[in-house]
Enzyme design. Sequence first.
Site, PDB file in Angstrom:
ATOM      1  CE  LYS A 195      36.062 -38.548-101.747  1.00  0.00           C
ATOM      2  NZ  LYS A 195      36.911 -37.389-101.403  1.00  0.00           N
ATOM      3  NE  ARG A 197      31.988 -36.738 -96.764  1.00  0.00           N
ATOM      4  CZ  ARG A 197      32.041 -36.627 -98.089  1.00  0.00           C
ATOM      5  NH1 ARG A 197      31.415 -37.452 -98.862  1.00  0.00           N
ATOM      6  NH2 ARG A 197      32.766 -35.661 -98.609  1.00  0.00           N
ATOM      7  NE  ARG A 246      36.244 -29.725-106.715  1.00  0.00           N
ATOM      8  CZ  ARG A 246      35.986 -30.605-105.769  1.00  0.00           C
ATOM      9  NH1 ARG A 246      36.047 -31.893-106.021  1.00  0.00           N
ATOM     10  NH2 ARG A 246      35.698 -30.200-104.557  1.00  0.00           N
ATOM     11  NE  ARG A 251      32.210 -29.491-104.576  1.00  0.00           N
ATOM     12  CZ  ARG A 251      32.547 -30.699-104.155  1.00  0.00           C
ATOM     13  NH1 ARG A 251      32.734 -31.671-105.032  1.00  0.00           N
ATOM     14  NH2 ARG A 251      32.706 -30.945-102.877  1.00  0.00           N
ATOM     15  NE  ARG A 303      34.820 -30.019 -98.969  1.00  0.00           N
ATOM     16  CZ  ARG A 303      35.256 -29.809-100.212  1.00  0.00           C
ATOM     17  NH1 ARG A 303      35.528 -28.577-100.622  1.00  0.00           N
ATOM     18  NH2 ARG A 303      35.427 -30.816-101.018  1.00  0.00           N
TER      19      ARG A 303
HETATM   20  P1  AP5 Z   1      38.223 -34.653-107.361  1.00  0.00           P
HETATM   21  O1  AP5 Z   1      38.371 -35.901-108.144  1.00  0.00           O
HETATM   22  O2  AP5 Z   1      37.067 -33.761-107.638  1.00  0.00           O
HETATM   23  O3  AP5 Z   1      38.358 -34.954-105.810  1.00  0.00           O
HETATM   24  P2  AP5 Z   1      37.336 -35.640-104.783  1.00  0.00           P
HETATM   25  O4  AP5 Z   1      38.123 -36.557-103.944  1.00  0.00           O
HETATM   26  O5  AP5 Z   1      36.154 -36.171-105.513  1.00  0.00           O
HETATM   27  O6  AP5 Z   1      36.981 -34.361-103.930  1.00  0.00           O
HETATM   28  P3  AP5 Z   1      35.572 -33.816-103.394  1.00  0.00           P
HETATM   29  O7  AP5 Z   1      35.800 -32.387-103.010  1.00  0.00           O
HETATM   30  O8  AP5 Z   1      34.479 -34.107-104.362  1.00  0.00           O
HETATM   31  O9  AP5 Z   1      35.383 -34.670-102.144  1.00  0.00           O
HETATM   32  P4  AP5 Z   1      34.495 -34.417-100.975  1.00  0.00           P
HETATM   33  O10 AP5 Z   1      34.543 -35.731-100.362  1.00  0.00           O
HETATM   34  O11 AP5 Z   1      34.868 -33.281-100.111  1.00  0.00           O
HETATM   35  O12 AP5 Z   1      33.106 -33.899-101.637  1.00  0.00           O
HETATM   36  P5  AP5 Z   1      31.701 -34.595-101.931  1.00  0.00           P
HETATM   37  O13 AP5 Z   1      31.189 -34.040-103.189  1.00  0.00           O
HETATM   38  O14 AP5 Z   1      31.807 -36.057-101.771  1.00  0.00           O
HETATM   39  O15 AP5 Z   1      39.588 -33.824-107.572  1.00  0.00           O
HETATM   40  C1  AP5 Z   1      39.756 -32.533-106.998  1.00  0.00           C
HETATM   41  C2  AP5 Z   1      40.491 -31.616-107.994  1.00  0.00           C
HETATM   42  O16 AP5 Z   1      41.827 -32.081-108.167  1.00  0.00           O
HETATM   43  C3  AP5 Z   1      39.890 -31.605-109.400  1.00  0.00           C
HETATM   44  O17 AP5 Z   1      40.023 -30.322-109.923  1.00  0.00           O
HETATM   45  C4  AP5 Z   1      40.742 -32.618-110.194  1.00  0.00           C
HETATM   46  O18 AP5 Z   1      40.800 -32.308-111.579  1.00  0.00           O
HETATM   47  C5  AP5 Z   1      42.092 -32.471-109.527  1.00  0.00           C
HETATM   48  N1  AP5 Z   1      42.854 -33.715-109.443  1.00  0.00           N
HETATM   49  C6  AP5 Z   1      42.360 -34.961-109.179  1.00  0.00           C
HETATM   50  N2  AP5 Z   1      43.353 -35.866-109.143  1.00  0.00           N
HETATM   51  C7  AP5 Z   1      44.506 -35.174-109.343  1.00  0.00           C
HETATM   52  C8  AP5 Z   1      45.890 -35.553-109.408  1.00  0.00           C
HETATM   53  N3  AP5 Z   1      46.283 -36.827-109.239  1.00  0.00           N
HETATM   54  N4  AP5 Z   1      46.814 -34.566-109.619  1.00  0.00           N
HETATM   55  C9  AP5 Z   1      46.422 -33.291-109.794  1.00  0.00           C
HETATM   56  N5  AP5 Z   1      45.147 -32.877-109.768  1.00  0.00           N
HETATM   57  C10 AP5 Z   1      44.192 -33.810-109.544  1.00  0.00           C
HETATM   58  O19 AP5 Z   1      30.817 -34.051-100.720  1.00  0.00           O
HETATM   59  C11 AP5 Z   1      30.462 -32.690-100.612  1.00  0.00           C
HETATM   60  C12 AP5 Z   1      29.640 -32.461 -99.361  1.00  0.00           C
HETATM   61  O20 AP5 Z   1      28.408 -33.214 -99.430  1.00  0.00           O
HETATM   62  C13 AP5 Z   1      30.273 -32.915 -98.039  1.00  0.00           C
HETATM   63  O21 AP5 Z   1      31.143 -31.933 -97.510  1.00  0.00           O
HETATM   64  C14 AP5 Z   1      29.016 -33.149 -97.170  1.00  0.00           C
HETATM   65  O22 AP5 Z   1      28.511 -31.935 -96.693  1.00  0.00           O
HETATM   66  C15 AP5 Z   1      28.026 -33.716 -98.152  1.00  0.00           C
HETATM   67  N6  AP5 Z   1      28.072 -35.212 -98.206  1.00  0.00           N
HETATM   68  C16 AP5 Z   1      28.408 -35.977 -99.277  1.00  0.00           C
HETATM   69  N7  AP5 Z   1      28.348 -37.283 -98.964  1.00  0.00           N
HETATM   70  C17 AP5 Z   1      27.984 -37.351 -97.671  1.00  0.00           C
HETATM   71  C18 AP5 Z   1      27.771 -38.424 -96.766  1.00  0.00           C
HETATM   72  N8  AP5 Z   1      27.947 -39.710 -97.135  1.00  0.00           N
HETATM   73  N9  AP5 Z   1      27.419 -38.130 -95.487  1.00  0.00           N
HETATM   74  C19 AP5 Z   1      27.233 -36.854 -95.094  1.00  0.00           C
HETATM   75  N10 AP5 Z   1      27.401 -35.789 -95.887  1.00  0.00           N
HETATM   76  C20 AP5 Z   1      27.780 -36.032 -97.177  1.00  0.00           C
HETATM   77 MG    MG Z   2      34.083 -35.680-105.573  1.00  0.00          MG
END
Ligand code: AP5
Ligand code: MG
Length: 203
Positions: A14, A86, A121, A147, A158
């Site tokens: 994402k 979410r 990552r 992270r 997660r």
């Molecule tokens: P990346 O692009 O970083 O993936 P992502 O989908 O953004 O993954 P996240 O871990 O950020 O998602 P998340 O939803 O768990 O975390 P968030 O920060 O939102 O890619 C991942 C890796 O793969 C990278 O190294 C990249 O280079 C690589 N990659 C990407 N595409 C690729 C491809 N096609 N091929 C190969 N490699 C690739 O949330 C974190 C925490 O915050 C949550 O757990 C929760 O506690 C809290 N939180 C956030 N939002 C909310 C909400 N709305 N409600 C409640 N709690 C929330």
């Molecule tokens: Mg992300």
Amino acid sequence: MVRIVLLGPPGSGKGTQAETLVKDYHLAHISTGNILRENIRKGTMLGKQAKAIIGSGQLVNDEIMIGIIKDAVKGKKNFILDGFPRTIKQAEDLEKINLSPNLSLYINCPDDAIIKRLSGRRTNPITQQTYNIYTNPPPKGMHVVQREDDRENVVKDRLAVYRKSTAPLIDFYKKKGILREVNGEQTIENVAKNVNAIMQKIA
Ligand code: AP5
Ligand code: MG
């Protein structure tokens, strides 16, 4: 007006795809995960509340999250929400404040690929730009960090939280006729091409 919601499991790409989208289509990138992590770094009240929750892979409370979104979208017309909504409750709250998305991009990716990606990552703590030691290495000499919630046991939690609380949003947006699915298990460039093709149709 362009309002995009990015859906997909942790590590589906994402944040990576959002980086390209914001450049190509001049959208504001609103990542709730980045906002929360910034608050943790700054030691704000919100950061203190969120730290343990994020570290254990659970979700921050819906009321807190809608408050964050209201603040983050102020003055922005075209935006991409990455990590919000979410839960069904968050999606309903978004409608209540008249910010329903016109596109929900669902990046699909299987668990085994996710576990490998998240272990590799790395993030630049200043720009928040994301890299991967296996597939998308950071430039030589750049300071990057891992992270805390990318440890394998937290990633499993997660994924479980995603399945229970967030995956129901796929159906929620499908029923509204705005869901478009992309296969996230391709190279970053190919996923971006698929995303771009979808964007061309709605533009
Ligand atoms: P990346 O692009 O970083 O993936 P992502 O989908 O953004 O993954 P996240 O871990 O950020 O998602 P998340 O939803 O768990 O975390 P968030 O920060 O939102 O890619 C991942 C890796 O793969 C990278 O190294 C990249 O280079 C690589 N990659 C990407 N595409 C690729 C491809 N096609 N091929 C190969 N490699 C690739 O949330 C974190 C925490 O915050 C949550 O757990 C929760 O506690 C809290 N939180 C956030 N939002 C909310 C909400 N709305 N409600 C409640 N709690 C929330
Ligand atoms: Mg992300």
